[in-house]
Design an enzyme around this catalytic site. Structure first.
Site, PDB file in Angstrom:
ATOM      1  N   LYS A   1      -0.240   0.363  -8.677  1.00 36.54           N
ATOM      2  CA  LYS A   1      -0.443   1.435  -9.995  1.00 36.54           C
ATOM      3  C   LYS A   1       1.095   1.404 -10.363  1.00 36.54           C
ATOM      4  CE  LYS A   1      -3.881   4.258  -7.305  1.00 36.54           C
ATOM      5  NZ  LYS A   1      -4.122   5.609  -6.575  1.00 36.54           N
TER       6      LYS A   1
ATOM      7  N   TYR B   1      -0.272  11.703  -3.328  1.00 32.70           N
ATOM      8  CA  TYR B   1      -0.290  11.610  -1.948  1.00 32.70           C
ATOM      9  C   TYR B   1       0.594  12.484  -0.951  1.00 32.70           C
ATOM     10  CZ  TYR B   1      -2.882   7.529  -3.200  1.00 32.70           C
ATOM     11  OH  TYR B   1      -3.790   6.441  -3.975  1.00 32.70           O
TER      12      TYR B   1
ATOM     13  N   THR C   1      -6.873  13.349  15.070  1.00 29.43           N
ATOM     14  CA  THR C   1      -7.747  13.179  13.972  1.00 29.43           C
ATOM     15  C   THR C   1      -8.910  14.218  14.010  1.00 29.43           C
ATOM     16  OG1 THR C   1      -7.375  10.807  14.027  1.00 29.43           O
ATOM     17  CG2 THR C   1      -8.973  11.657  12.487  1.00 29.43           C
TER      18      THR C   1
ATOM     19  N   VAL D   1      -9.429   7.784   0.369  1.00 31.04           N
ATOM     20  CA  VAL D   1     -10.698   7.133   0.880  1.00 31.04           C
ATOM     21  C   VAL D   1     -10.911   7.805   2.116  1.00 31.04           C
ATOM     22  CG1 VAL D   1     -11.106   4.819   1.941  1.00 31.04           C
ATOM     23  CG2 VAL D   1      -9.944   4.776  -0.036  1.00 31.04           C
TER      24      VAL D   1
ATOM     25  N   GLY E   1       0.681  -1.046  -0.090  1.00 30.44           N
ATOM     26  CA  GLY E   1       0.182   0.026  -0.027  1.00 30.44           C
ATOM     27  C   GLY E   1       0.976   1.405  -0.100  1.00 30.44           C
ATOM     28  N   ALA E   2       0.852   1.947  -1.054  1.00 25.09           N
ATOM     29  CA  ALA E   2       1.798   3.122  -1.367  1.00 25.09           C
ATOM     30  C   ALA E   2       0.978   4.799  -1.351  1.00 25.09           C
ATOM     31  CB  ALA E   2       2.514   2.874  -2.599  1.00 25.09           C
TER      32      ALA E   2
ATOM     33  N   TRP F   1       0.108   7.091   4.097  1.00 27.18           N
ATOM     34  CA  TRP F   1       0.713   6.595   5.534  1.00 27.18           C
ATOM     35  C   TRP F   1       1.601   5.347   5.079  1.00 27.18           C
ATOM     36  CZ3 TRP F   1       2.534   7.563   9.445  1.00 27.18           C
ATOM     37  CH2 TRP F   1       2.282   6.880  10.710  1.00 27.18           C
ATOM     38  N   GLY F   2       1.232   4.452   4.095  1.00 26.05           N
ATOM     39  CA  GLY F   2       2.185   3.266   3.725  1.00 26.05           C
ATOM     40  C   GLY F   2       3.319   3.949   3.384  1.00 26.05           C
TER      41      GLY F   2
ATOM     42  N   LYS G   1     -12.376   6.411  15.906  1.00 23.84           N
ATOM     43  CA  LYS G   1     -11.881   8.029  16.022  1.00 23.84           C
ATOM     44  C   LYS G   1     -12.447   8.585  14.754  1.00 23.84           C
ATOM     45  CE  LYS G   1      -8.186   7.379  13.664  1.00 23.84           C
ATOM     46  NZ  LYS G   1      -7.607   7.896  12.675  1.00 23.84           N
TER      47      LYS G   1
ATOM     48  N   GLY H   1      -2.267   5.068  16.646  1.00 25.60           N
ATOM     49  CA  GLY H   1      -1.919   6.363  17.460  1.00 25.60           C
ATOM     50  C   GLY H   1      -1.763   7.400  16.715  1.00 25.60           C
TER      51      GLY H   1
END
Length: 336
Positions: free
Chosen positions: A34, A50, A253, A284, A9-10, A13-14, A196, A141
């Site tokens: 991709k 991203y 968040t 997402v 997963g890029a 966050w990944g 959350k 976290g």
């Protein structure tokens, strides 16, 4: 000691976690489905869809061949959206089985599966045979990718039923700006991480409507009470919800423009429809699907979650944001 790690997963966050692990001296291969993204990251060391204005470590390997990423890996980190967890983990399982390979499975995905209401670790356990994994660890976290990329001080939790496995992952990630604590309450860590996002949508909506700090603080506090109630109904330790994967993740968040869920709520509060928000976000919004799952799960287990129910009415029944706030404020008085 160098560890071979596959990150699946890029997204923001990944890719940032893969970069951090590379900085820490590990041999990391980042997988994306991709081809264009893979080419950009390998040639230019950027991921502009991203992460704007960020250059990745030049020795971070990126591939669109999952077998290349997984073969020889000791640790596999899943950082794909909740709705993709089953598909990606099933693909990974086939490769691990064919390789007769055992890995430590880690995930940093925050959500609940639709219809089954299962946590991410439960899905991973169902898809990846026990013989091919020595444990499942949850990373959660207060941690926006944008801040970690800037080496802002960040503290998170690695939760696993086996504390030795959690400590193993703790050591991989620790560095001067990224501190990891261990926990054995996987249920609490995952419910805190997933739910959350619902409260963050509500916090964004309050901001969009022009409400101030009092309202936001009230929402976060009462939202945490709801998260804890549902988590405890599954056996979570209530103490977990006042830790990093509980109140810590909730605060960051529900108060930051870096949060997609907060931004989605903010746009809803300004009068945009959910479809408009989803169309313009480009990534997402986990809290939208999680709201539906949590609303249905709470009803099934007879757990009171009025804020979640109100946000569900806005997202899925077309309720007007101000009217649901009025409804919450006019509920019958009760002890805290």
């Amino acid at each position: 000691m160098t560890t071979k790690i596959a990150v699946l997963g890029a997204g923001s966050w990944g890719s940032v976690l893969a970069n951090l692990l590379t900085e820490n001296g590990h041999e990391v291969t980042l997988w994306s489905h991709k081809a264009s993204q893979v080419a950009e990251m390998n040639e230019h060391h950027t991921n502009t869809a991203y992460m704007h204005d960020f250059e990745y470590e030049h020795n971070l390997n990126v591939t669109d061949d999952m077998k290349v990423a997984l073969t020889g890996a000791e640790v596999v980190l899943f950082v794909v959206p909740t709705k993709a967890i089953r598909e990606v983990s099933a693909q990974a399982a086939k490769i691990l089985v064919a390789n007769q390979q055992q890995v430590t499975v880690v995930h940093a995905t925050k959500g609940l599966e639709q219809d089954t209401y299962k946590r991410v670790s439960e899905m991973l356990a169902e898809e990846i045979p026990a013989a091919n994994r020595d444990g499942i660890v949850v990373l959660s976290g207060p941690s926006h990718a944008e801040d970690v990329a800037k080496k802002d001080l960040t503290l998170i939790t690695a939760a696993a039923e086996n504390e030795d496995v959690a400590r193993k992952i703790q050591k991989l990630f620790m560095n001067p700006y990224f501190r990891v604590y261990t926990n054995t309450d996987v249920i609490g860590a995952e419910f805190g991480a997933a739910l959350k996002n619902i409260i963050a949508i509500g916090a964004g909506a309050l901001h969009g409507l022009g409400y101030g700090d009092n309202a936001k603080a009230a929402l976060i506090t009462r939202g945490l009470a709801e998260i804890s109630r549902l988590g405890q109904s599954f056996g979570a330790n209530p103490i977990t919800f006042i830790g990093l994967s509980g109140v810590g993740d909730l605060v960051v968040t529900a108060t930051s423009v870096n949060s997609r869920n907060w931004r989605a709520g903010n746009e809803l509060g300004q009068g945009k429809s959910l479809s408009e928000v989803i169309d313009t976000m480009g990534m997402v919004i986990e809290g939208v699907a999680t709201t539906k799952a949590a609303h249905e799960l709470a009803a099934q287990r007879h757990v009171e979650m009025p804020i979640t129910d109100a946000i569900y009415d806005v997202l899925y029944n077309g309720a007007e944001v101000r009217s649901v706030i009025t409804g919450l404020m006019q509920r019958e008085g009760r002890p805290e």
